[in-house]
Write an enzyme that holds these catalytic residues in place. Structure first.
Site, PDB file in Angstrom:
ATOM      1  N   PRO A  52       0.534  -1.220  -0.297  1.00  0.00           N
ATOM      2  CG  PRO A  52      -1.165  -1.663   1.809  1.00  0.00           C
ATOM      3  CD  PRO A  52       0.376  -1.839   1.644  1.00  0.00           C
ATOM      4  CD  GLU A  53       4.000   2.841  -2.054  1.00  0.00           C
ATOM      5  OE1 GLU A  53       4.715   3.435  -1.722  1.00  0.00           O
ATOM      6  OE2 GLU A  53       4.808   1.526  -2.453  1.00  0.00           O
ATOM      7  CG  HIS A  94      -2.917 -14.197   8.145  1.00  0.00           C
ATOM      8  ND1 HIS A  94      -1.728 -14.344   8.493  1.00  0.00           N
ATOM      9  CD2 HIS A  94      -3.369 -15.183   7.220  1.00  0.00           C
ATOM     10  CE1 HIS A  94      -1.223 -15.372   7.529  1.00  0.00           C
ATOM     11  NE2 HIS A  94      -2.224 -16.162   6.810  1.00  0.00           N
ATOM     12  NE  ARG A 143       5.226 -11.222   2.316  1.00  0.00           N
ATOM     13  CZ  ARG A 143       5.823 -10.066   1.088  1.00  0.00           C
ATOM     14  NH1 ARG A 143       5.843  -9.584   0.363  1.00  0.00           N
ATOM     15  NH2 ARG A 143       7.522 -10.678   0.888  1.00  0.00           N
ATOM     16  NE  ARG A 171      19.309  11.876  -3.162  1.00  0.00           N
ATOM     17  CZ  ARG A 171      18.873  11.443  -2.955  1.00  0.00           C
ATOM     18  NH1 ARG A 171      17.447  11.959  -2.436  1.00  0.00           N
ATOM     19  NH2 ARG A 171      18.458  10.220  -2.507  1.00  0.00           N
TER      20      ARG A 171
END
Length: 271
Positions: A2-3, A89, A107, A151
């Site tokens: 999920p972003e 879970h 997970r 960068r």
């Protein structure tokens, strides 16, 4: 994983409904990435004030303290007046006077961390290095360009790092770079001010569209109301290797960058 759009969609799906609720119970399952940081029973009796977001963290502000929630690689939240019995879970459950908030995470890379405030070292450790929020006024085109000039990594890797601008995950970085016409392997410090401005606008547009479409459901993401996202159906390059570009019909290419899949059009996106 999920972003930002998925986390924001999740926030919007339960924030108004849980605001003002009193915590009546807390249940923990198997250990998550980090410990809760307090005795679970100490949260009982506290009141939920509001839910905000910082990057991919959901911040559940209480009348005393704050809970920082991260969905990890496979996590999702549910919020409803009544939920089915917890499964194997389901690793965190907040029972409140307005319903039950449950973290489901097969997970177990997600986390729920309690901090006394956002100035608490536990919160600062998680939040202080995050970049600018791309959907807020502080995401300024000129400041973005100046940050990129420092960068030397590829622009795709800079976006994913999250310390220049936060929350532009793999799907959305690929899509924003396509919209801006920038090859994902281009070094960030070699972008002109004009190209950086185009990328800035593309990031905002892509993320706003993703939120409007409910995020992306590639495997099992759903909002706290159980709704799937549909942005992946609108993708121009992500996951379309070998298929014709929707603009020029050149086959979309797929490469690996930093162990992540990257997709781009070799015709529309220039180095």
């Amino acid at each position: 994983m999920p972003e930002l759009p998925e986390v924001e969609v999740t926030r919007r799906s339960f924030a108004d409904r849980i605001a003002g609720a009193r915590i009546v119970s807390v249940q923990l399952g198997k250990p998550l990435r980090w410990a809760l940081g307090c005795d679970a029973s100490a949260l009982v009796g506290r009141t939920v004030l509001c839910v905000t977001r910082r990057g991919k963290y959901l911040l559940v502000h209480l009348d005393a303290g704050v809970l920082l929630l991260h969905l990890g690689m496979s996590g999702s939240l549910q919020f409803a007046p009544v939920l089915p019995p917890r499964g194997g879970h389901d690793h965190f459950e907040l029972g409140t006077s307005r319903g039950c908030l449950r973290l489901h995470d097969p997970r177990r890379f997600g986390a729920v961390v309690f901090a006394d405030s956002l100035d608490d070292p536990r919160a600062l450790k998680l939040l202080e290095r995050l970049g600018v929020e791309p959907l807020e006024a502080g995401f300024d085109p000129l400041l973005f360009y100046r940050a990129l000039r420092l960068r030397r990594s590829s622009i795709k890797q800079v976006l994913l790092a999250g310390n220049t601008v936060v929350g532009v995950g793999n799907i959305y970085a690929s899509e924003a770079l396509f919209m801006a016409g920038i090859r994902p392997t281009t070094r960030a410090d070699r972008l002109s001010k004009l190209r950086a401005a185009r990328l800035h606008a593309a990031i905002v547009e892509v993320l706003q569209r993703a939120v409007a479409l409910g995020g992306s459901t590639l495997r099992d993401f759903s909002s706290a109301e159980g709704q799937s996202g549909y942005f992946q159906l609108d993708a121009r390059v992500y996951g379309r290797e070998g298929l014709p570009c929707r603009v020029c019909e050149t086959p979309i290419r797929g490469i690996r960058q930093g162990q992540r899949s990257t997709f781009f059009c070799p015709q529309c996106q220039k180095p």
